[in-house]
Write a protein that holds these residues in place. Structure first.
Motif, PDB file in Angstrom:
ATOM      1  N   ILE A 269       0.851  -1.194   0.000  1.00 44.12           N
ATOM      2  CA  ILE A 269       0.000   0.000   0.000  1.00 44.12           C
ATOM      3  C   ILE A 269       0.888   1.245   0.000  1.00 44.12           C
ATOM      4  O   ILE A 269       0.686   2.177  -0.790  1.00 44.12           O
ATOM      5  N   GLU A 270       1.880   1.248   0.872  1.00 47.71           N
ATOM      6  CA  GLU A 270       2.778   2.398   0.975  1.00 47.71           C
ATOM      7  C   GLU A 270       3.583   2.585  -0.312  1.00 47.71           C
ATOM      8  O   GLU A 270       3.756   3.716  -0.787  1.00 47.71           O
ATOM      9  N   ILE A 271       4.060   1.488  -0.880  1.00 46.70           N
ATOM     10  CA  ILE A 271       4.856   1.581  -2.106  1.00 46.70           C
ATOM     11  C   ILE A 271       4.024   2.178  -3.233  1.00 46.70           C
ATOM     12  O   ILE A 271       4.468   3.085  -3.957  1.00 46.70           O
ATOM     13  N   ALA A 272       2.805   1.674  -3.399  1.00 51.86           N
ATOM     14  CA  ALA A 272       1.942   2.158  -4.480  1.00 51.86           C
ATOM     15  C   ALA A 272       1.521   3.607  -4.260  1.00 51.86           C
ATOM     16  O   ALA A 272       1.406   4.382  -5.217  1.00 51.86           O
ATOM     17  N   GLU A 273       1.321   3.978  -3.009  1.00 58.73           N
ATOM     18  CA  GLU A 273       0.894   5.345  -2.704  1.00 58.73           C
ATOM     19  C   GLU A 273       1.992   6.350  -3.034  1.00 58.73           C
ATOM     20  O   GLU A 273       1.710   7.486  -3.423  1.00 58.73           O
ATOM     21  N   GLN A 274       3.245   5.934  -2.929  1.00 55.05           N
ATOM     22  CA  GLN A 274       4.369   6.840  -3.144  1.00 55.05           C
ATOM     23  C   GLN A 274       5.028   6.668  -4.513  1.00 55.05           C
ATOM     24  O   GLN A 274       5.968   7.381  -4.857  1.00 55.05           O
ATOM     25  N   LEU A 275       4.527   5.761  -5.324  1.00 50.21           N
ATOM     26  CA  LEU A 275       5.161   5.423  -6.599  1.00 50.21           C
ATOM     27  C   LEU A 275       5.105   6.581  -7.595  1.00 50.21           C
ATOM     28  O   LEU A 275       4.107   7.310  -7.657  1.00 50.21           O
ATOM     29  N   ASP A 276       6.165   6.723  -8.387  1.00 49.95           N
ATOM     30  CA  ASP A 276       6.157   7.675  -9.496  1.00 49.95           C
ATOM     31  C   ASP A 276       5.381   7.018 -10.636  1.00 49.95           C
ATOM     32  O   ASP A 276       5.911   6.162 -11.353  1.00 49.95           O
ATOM     33  N   ILE A 277       4.127   7.410 -10.816  1.00 51.36           N
ATOM     34  CA  ILE A 277       3.273   6.713 -11.785  1.00 51.36           C
ATOM     35  C   ILE A 277       3.655   7.029 -13.233  1.00 51.36           C
ATOM     36  O   ILE A 277       3.182   6.350 -14.156  1.00 51.36           O
ATOM     37  N   ASP A 278       4.516   8.021 -13.429  1.00 47.85           N
ATOM     38  CA  ASP A 278       4.992   8.307 -14.783  1.00 47.85           C
ATOM     39  C   ASP A 278       6.203   7.456 -15.157  1.00 47.85           C
ATOM     40  O   ASP A 278       6.628   7.451 -16.311  1.00 47.85           O
ATOM     41  N   ALA A 279       6.745   6.727 -14.174  1.00 52.10           N
ATOM     42  CA  ALA A 279       7.960   5.942 -14.413  1.00 52.10           C
ATOM     43  C   ALA A 279       7.656   4.477 -14.724  1.00 52.10           C
ATOM     44  O   ALA A 279       8.553   3.735 -15.137  1.00 52.10           O
ATOM     45  N   TYR A 280       6.393   4.047 -14.532  1.00 49.28           N
ATOM     46  CA  TYR A 280       6.057   2.633 -14.701  1.00 49.28           C
ATOM     47  C   TYR A 280       4.756   2.481 -15.485  1.00 49.28           C
ATOM     48  O   TYR A 280       3.837   3.294 -15.374  1.00 49.28           O
ATOM     49  N   ASP A 281       4.717   1.405 -16.256  1.00 50.50           N
ATOM     50  CA  ASP A 281       3.498   1.055 -16.989  1.00 50.50           C
ATOM     51  C   ASP A 281       2.663   0.036 -16.231  1.00 50.50           C
ATOM     52  O   ASP A 281       1.453  -0.042 -16.436  1.00 50.50           O
ATOM     53  N   ALA A 282       3.310  -0.757 -15.380  1.00 49.53           N
ATOM     54  CA  ALA A 282       2.596  -1.813 -14.665  1.00 49.53           C
ATOM     55  C   ALA A 282       3.280  -2.115 -13.345  1.00 49.53           C
ATOM     56  O   ALA A 282       4.505  -1.984 -13.211  1.00 49.53           O
TER      57      ALA A 282
END
Length: 494
Positions: A172-185
């Motif tokens: 949950i914490e990882i996804a909440e802080q993830l750079d969503i422009d850096a990953y497709d999946a």
């Protein structure tokens, strides 16, 4: 995947000759390789001192679905593909053909055409955040990933960032802080628990709707149930699932908001109360049994107690089984608009926050048009957002990924044990849907209030407080990777 490749004269083929005697023929769904090169063979009449040349004719057909990569380097054409080493394992194979400098332009054009046909609308060289749960299932997720999935991702030239989760809720914490422009999946090496955390981590962001639309959440089957992989990719094999994720179509997935008290969580798979929840959550002590623990739990509880009373109200949209079948058939036959996903992402970027709850929370006034369902003798309440809950359990055959409807099954707890056992057997045969004691509704929301103080409620296989809950569905809020965009890899209702 067809093993039959059309010949060079087929209208959509493109042939290439390399190494003077190898013909590569690109068909509509496969690559046909005809190798007529000569080979040196020992001449027995010369006491082993002489060798003769013998022309060999060999052919090989490779499904385009299995083609991972192709490139032209300074001296060779290299084609990388996944090949079955057994019925449920694919491994990497590589073909090398020598080429000359003057051949390169034609070969590079052919390679480009090969990759376009091999990937279709799937994204090449995906940027993947891999989350490994070292504690889930039988505790083998890390080794399964390294042995069976990592080579597939590397061969397809995916950009991969691997991280192990260290505690419950870490994803949950990882996804909440993830750079969503850096990953497709985000690919989870686990059971269904880690995708549940990831969807909720993305949903907790201030731009939750945008994050859920932009980043696909997928599963490599390393847990007990692995429902997400069975539904979206049709396999329980890690290597075949990895191939499916490389070639998968990014497409929308309905998500369900669950409210309990003041909390709101997201569900992608199912919500259960009664014997299924008890069979799932009450068997953590026998996780070593794998998927068989659910059957074990069901049989044990069937012999003890079969009634879990509750108050239940459902926002019903379709309640006739034939009408449900017709809805499924119509939806399954539709043509997927290739522009729809871009429009969905654009809409999410313009309104990035999670959608508001149309019906409020479980603490709100109950809507007057929700249908009351008798629950004093409830044996099983099961709401599904996907069809298959684990291997061979196509519990919701009419379920669809993004029709904006959840499938709800209710079964009275007073049915005989013989009938209950027959129901369990009919799930794998496809006869469960039409059994008269099985009530099925397509709905957009429900509220369930347990009468007792202790018990189990399962959301996507995860235990939540045993208290009143309300659910409402959001059409196409999430994103995942499908083998067949718009459909689950499950048999629909008969």
């Amino acid at each position: 995947m067809s093993s039959d490749a059309p010949g060079p004269s087929a209208p959509h083929d493109s042939s290439l000759i390399v190494d003077k005697a190898v013909t590569l023929t690109l068909g509509s769904d496969s690559l046909l390789i005809a190798d007529n090169r000569t080979s040196r063979q020992q001449n027995r009449g010369c006491c082993g001192l002489c060798k003769s040349r013998k022309k060999t004719n060999t052919t090989q057909t490779i499904s385009l679905y299995n083609i991972l990569d192709a490139e032209v380097n300074p001296s060779n054409l290299v084609i990388t593909f996944a090949e079955h080493s057994s019925s449920d394992i694919v491994t990497i194979s590589v073909l090398h053909y020598p080429i000359s400098e003057k051949e390169k332009p034609a070969i590079e054009a052919w390679v480009n055409k090969l990759l376009v046909q091999a990937y279709g609308t799937a994204q090449r060289r995906r940027r993947i955040k891999v989350l490994v749960n070292p504690f889930g299932g039988k505790g083998t997720a890390a080794s399964l990933y390294q042995t069976y999935a990592a080579p597939i991702f590397a061969a397809a030239r995916c950009q991969v960032d691997v991280q192990k989760t260290e505690y419950r809720g870490h994803a949950i914490e990882i996804a909440e802080q993830l750079d969503i422009d850096a990953y497709d999946a985000i690919v989870c090496c686990s059971g269904d628990g880690l995708p549940y955390e990831v969807f909720n981590g993305l949903g907790k962001r201030s731009n939750g709707r945008e994050a859920l639309a932009k980043v696909a959440v997928a599963l490599l089957p390393c847990g007990s149930g692995n429902g997400m992989t069975w539904n979206c990719l049709g396999t329980g094999s890690v290597s075949i699932a990895a191939l499916g994720l490389v070639k998968g179509q990014s497409a929308p997935l309905d998500l369900v908001s669950i409210t309990q008290g003041d909390t709101r969580t997201l569900s992608f798979l199912s919500q259960s109360f009664g014997i299924v929840a008890e069979s799932d959550l009450g068997t953590d002590h026998v996780r070593w049994m794998g998927a068989q623990r659910f059957t074990y739990g069901f049989l044990v509880r069937l012999l003890k107690r079969t009634i879990w009373p509750c108050d239940l109200h459902i926002k019903v949209e379709i309640d006739d089984k034939q009408a449900i079948k017709d809805h499924y058939a119509t939806f399954a036959a539709r043509e997927v608009d290739p522009k729809a996903d871009k429009l969905r992402l654009k809409a999410a970027e313009q309104s990035p926050a999670l959608p508001e709850l149309q019906y409020g929370t479980v603490q709100s006034e109950l809507p007057s048009d929700w249908e009351p369902v008798p629950g004093e003798t409830m044996g099983n309440f099961y709401a599904g957002n996907m069809a298959i809950m684990s291997k061979d359990t196509n519990f919701f055959p009419a379920s669809l990924p993004d029709d904006g409807l959840m499938d709800i099954v209710t079964i009275d707890g007073t049915v005989s044990r013989t009938t209950s056992l027959k129901m369990m057997n009919e799930i794998s045969t496809g006869g469960f849907f039409d059994m008269p004691d099985v009530t099925i509704r397509k709905a957009t929301a429900f509220r369930l209030v347990p009468h007792e103080k202790e018990g189990y409620i399962s959301i996507d296989g995860e235990q939540v407080p045993f208290e009143a809950l309300q659910a409402e569905i959001h059409r196409g809020l999430g994103t995942t990777l499908f083998k067949t965009a718009g459909l689950y890899e499950a048999d629909g209702p008969k």
